[in-house]
Design a protein around this motif. Structure first.
Motif, PDB file in Angstrom:
ATOM      1  N   ARG A 207       9.171 -11.864  11.662  1.00 11.80           N
ATOM      2  CA  ARG A 207       7.838 -12.478  11.625  1.00 11.80           C
ATOM      3  C   ARG A 207       7.967 -13.967  11.945  1.00 11.80           C
ATOM      4  O   ARG A 207       8.919 -14.633  11.521  1.00 11.80           O
TER       5      ARG A 207
ATOM      6  N   TRP B 161      13.535  -4.223   6.979  1.00 17.19           N
ATOM      7  CA  TRP B 161      14.600  -3.532   7.697  1.00 17.19           C
ATOM      8  C   TRP B 161      14.784  -2.158   7.079  1.00 17.19           C
ATOM      9  O   TRP B 161      14.394  -1.904   5.938  1.00 17.19           O
TER      10      TRP B 161
ATOM     11  N   VAL C 154       2.195  -5.230  14.791  1.00 13.68           N
ATOM     12  CA  VAL C 154       3.393  -5.458  15.613  1.00 13.68           C
ATOM     13  C   VAL C 154       2.971  -5.831  17.030  1.00 13.68           C
ATOM     14  O   VAL C 154       2.208  -5.116  17.680  1.00 13.68           O
TER      15      VAL C 154
ATOM     16  N   THR D 117       4.000  -4.789   6.447  1.00 14.26           N
ATOM     17  CA  THR D 117       3.368  -4.978   7.747  1.00 14.26           C
ATOM     18  C   THR D 117       2.786  -3.658   8.239  1.00 14.26           C
ATOM     19  O   THR D 117       3.460  -2.617   8.192  1.00 14.26           O
TER      20      THR D 117
ATOM     21  N   MET E 232       9.382  -6.053  16.366  1.00 12.90           N
ATOM     22  CA  MET E 232      10.274  -5.027  15.837  1.00 12.90           C
ATOM     23  C   MET E 232      11.454  -4.869  16.787  1.00 12.90           C
ATOM     24  O   MET E 232      11.270  -4.779  18.006  1.00 12.90           O
TER      25      MET E 232
ATOM     26  N   VAL F  44       7.914  -4.470  20.722  1.00 17.36           N
ATOM     27  CA  VAL F  44       9.075  -3.701  20.269  1.00 17.36           C
ATOM     28  C   VAL F  44      10.205  -3.882  21.280  1.00 17.36           C
ATOM     29  O   VAL F  44       9.992  -3.735  22.493  1.00 17.36           O
TER      30      VAL F  44
ATOM     31  N   ILE G 162      12.334  -6.061  11.257  1.00 20.65           N
ATOM     32  CA  ILE G 162      11.059  -6.722  11.517  1.00 20.65           C
ATOM     33  C   ILE G 162      11.245  -8.232  11.425  1.00 20.65           C
ATOM     34  O   ILE G 162      11.751  -8.747  10.425  1.00 20.65           O
TER      35      ILE G 162
ATOM     36  N   SER H 259      16.180  -0.431  12.198  1.00 23.62           N
ATOM     37  CA  SER H 259      14.998  -1.178  12.629  1.00 23.62           C
ATOM     38  C   SER H 259      14.885  -2.449  11.792  1.00 23.62           C
ATOM     39  O   SER H 259      15.137  -2.428  10.587  1.00 23.62           O
TER      40      SER H 259
ATOM     41  N   ALA I 275       8.445  -4.552   4.989  1.00 22.37           N
ATOM     42  CA  ALA I 275       7.985  -5.867   5.435  1.00 22.37           C
ATOM     43  C   ALA I 275       6.551  -6.143   5.007  1.00 22.37           C
ATOM     44  O   ALA I 275       6.053  -7.267   5.172  1.00 22.37           O
TER      45      ALA I 275
ATOM     46  N   VAL J  85       4.690 -10.834  15.125  1.00 24.15           N
ATOM     47  CA  VAL J  85       5.578  -9.825  14.548  1.00 24.15           C
ATOM     48  C   VAL J  85       6.292  -9.078  15.668  1.00 24.15           C
ATOM     49  O   VAL J  85       5.650  -8.589  16.603  1.00 24.15           O
TER      50      VAL J  85
ATOM     51  N   LEU K  24       8.670  -1.276   8.427  1.00 21.18           N
ATOM     52  CA  LEU K  24       7.315  -1.819   8.341  1.00 21.18           C
ATOM     53  C   LEU K  24       6.820  -1.855   6.896  1.00 21.18           C
ATOM     54  O   LEU K  24       6.234  -2.849   6.444  1.00 21.18           O
TER      55      LEU K  24
ATOM     56  N   ASN L 168      14.756  -2.350  17.439  1.00 19.44           N
ATOM     57  CA  ASN L 168      15.321  -1.051  17.087  1.00 19.44           C
ATOM     58  C   ASN L 168      16.665  -0.839  17.765  1.00 19.44           C
ATOM     59  O   ASN L 168      16.911  -1.356  18.857  1.00 19.44           O
TER      60      ASN L 168
END
Length: 418
Positions: free
Chosen positions: A405, A259, A296, A291, A389, A299, A403, A401, A289, A387, A286, A391
């Motif tokens: 998983r 985050w 991803v 990642t 995301m 989104v 993330i 943001s 994370a 994954v 990202l 926002n």
């Protein structure tokens, strides 16, 4: 070893339905739930549409003593919390109070309650307000009432960053868990639907004045002309993974792995926000994370539906991911923009997409506007979603943001060995 935080319960109370299952069915079917405002007569206002939670009975989720002290925004919160706890298989009252925390988001507070009391103050000879006016409107009212009602006595707090707060609350819950509290409630609900609240939103010039619910809220579309207000949101049980495994949590929807939050640090409303700072929040999330951008699968954007904001959001995605960002999908046109509750609802959509291996379709989009050409999910896509995301942007420059998983069921044994 870093403590891992997972989501084990989802409670949704939104125009799309009460409960995660009802909401998900509505989202997959693309059912528009916007309609004429019923909480008050909107005839005198340019905006008459909203996303309301229909057939909501607060008495099903809290006793009368608590409902008379609180606003509809908190009533929706009571319901979302109870649904989340039941989904997670946790008791309504904490057996170990100091092992349970509350970290919800807020922005506009108790609008309907406050309006009623102020009208009472100025329209009656006694010129008084009720005893609960001092607490029902307060932006931390839901956190306080939930913690009292469920005896959650661990670290409690409220996050205020307008729509971005729904994501910030999830991040704060993870930080709380990593500091030693095994269970935390996160997310948000909202009810910014009162004459006063609507007048404030109209003053921004960002609201849609369309009268056709199917054409009113159209993020990224060539006909985008503002957002439609909404109410409701989602609350989550966020839990230490080891704690969840030890108690045999019925479901692990996903893991919060990264985050980030940034701020434009300037008055950026006129140009639609700073895409650089927005992209920076995505890249930081990202990075934290662990990642890569190419990992991803989808989104969930802020999707304000105001052309200049839509363009800068698309530009931020291209800055963060390159010329071809991952698939993008938004369901806000079905239910309205519920501020911090709306971004929490996006987290629910992300978790359900990951859990079900299914990307929900984008709503309110026919022809992408110039500068907004992205890979929008037009119909439900059955695919592995590992994954996601999510926002969000809050007015006055907030960017966040998160993330998510996936956590496959066959990973339970391996995680337990760790």
């Amino acid at each position: 070893m870093t403590v891992r935080a997972v989501v084990t319960g989802i409670g949704v109370v939104a125009p799309s339905g009460i409960g995660a299952d009802a909401h998900w069915k509505c989202v997959l079917a693309g059912e528009n739930r916007l309609g004429r405002i019923t909480l008050f007569d909107p005839d005198r206002y340019d905006t008459t549409l909203a996303g309301e939670v229909s057939d909501f009975d607060a008495g099903r989720y809290a006793d009368n003593r608590r409902t008379v002290q609180t606003d509809r925004w908190t009533h929706l919160g009571f319901a979302a919390v109870r649904l989340a706890l039941a989904d997670a298989g946790l008791p309504e009252t904490a057996e170990s109070p100091y092992d349970h925390a509350v970290a919800l988001a807020s922005s506009s507070g108790g609008n309907l309650f406050g309006q009623r009391e102020l009208q009472r103050l100025w329209s009656r000879p006694a010129r008084t307000v009720g005893a609960y006016q001092s607490i029902a409107w307060f932006y931390a009212a839901s956190v306080g009432q939930v913690s009292i009602h469920h005896q959650f006595k661990g670290p409690c707090g409220v996050l205020v960053a307008e729509a971005a707060g729904g994501l910030d609350s999830v991040a704060h819950a993870v930080r709380t868990i990593r500091r030693g509290t095994p269970v935390a409630l996160a997310g948000a609900t909202e009810c910014a639907l009162s004459p006063y609240a609507l007048a404030c939103q109209l003053r921004s010039g960002l609201l849609s004045t369309a009268t056709d619910p199917d054409r009113a809220y159209r993020p990224f579309d060539a006909e985008a002309a503002g957002y439609v207000p909404g109410e409701g949101g989602a609350v989550f049980v966020v839990e230490d993974l080891d704690h969840a495994l030890d108690r045999g949590a019925p479901v692990i929807y996903g893991e919060v792995t990264g985050w980030a939050a940034t701020h434009d640090a300037r008055h950026s409303g006129r140009d639609g926000g700073d895409p650089g700072q927005y992209a920076r929040a995505m890249r930081l999330a990202l990075e934290r994370a662990g990642t890569g951008p190419d990992e991803v699968d989808v989104v969930f954007p802020d999707a304000l539906g105001v052309p200049r904001y839509d363009r800068t959001e698309a530009a931020a995605l291209r800055t963060a991911f390159g010329p071809e960002p991952p698939p993008v999908t938004t369901q806000k046109p079905l239910v309205g923009r519920a501020h911090q509750g709306g971004s929490a609802l996006d987290v629910a959509n992300a978790l359900l997409a990951v859990r079900n291996g299914l990307l929900p379709p984008t709503a309110g989009l026919d022809q992408p506007a110039a500068g907004c050409e992205l890979d929008f999910v037009r119909v439900p896509r059955q695919r592995s979603v590992n994954v996601a995301m999510v926002n969000a942007r809050g007015f006055d420059g907030f960017n966040s943001s998160v993330i998510i998983r996936g956590f496959p069921e066959d990973a339970r044994g391996e995680a337990g060995k760790g």
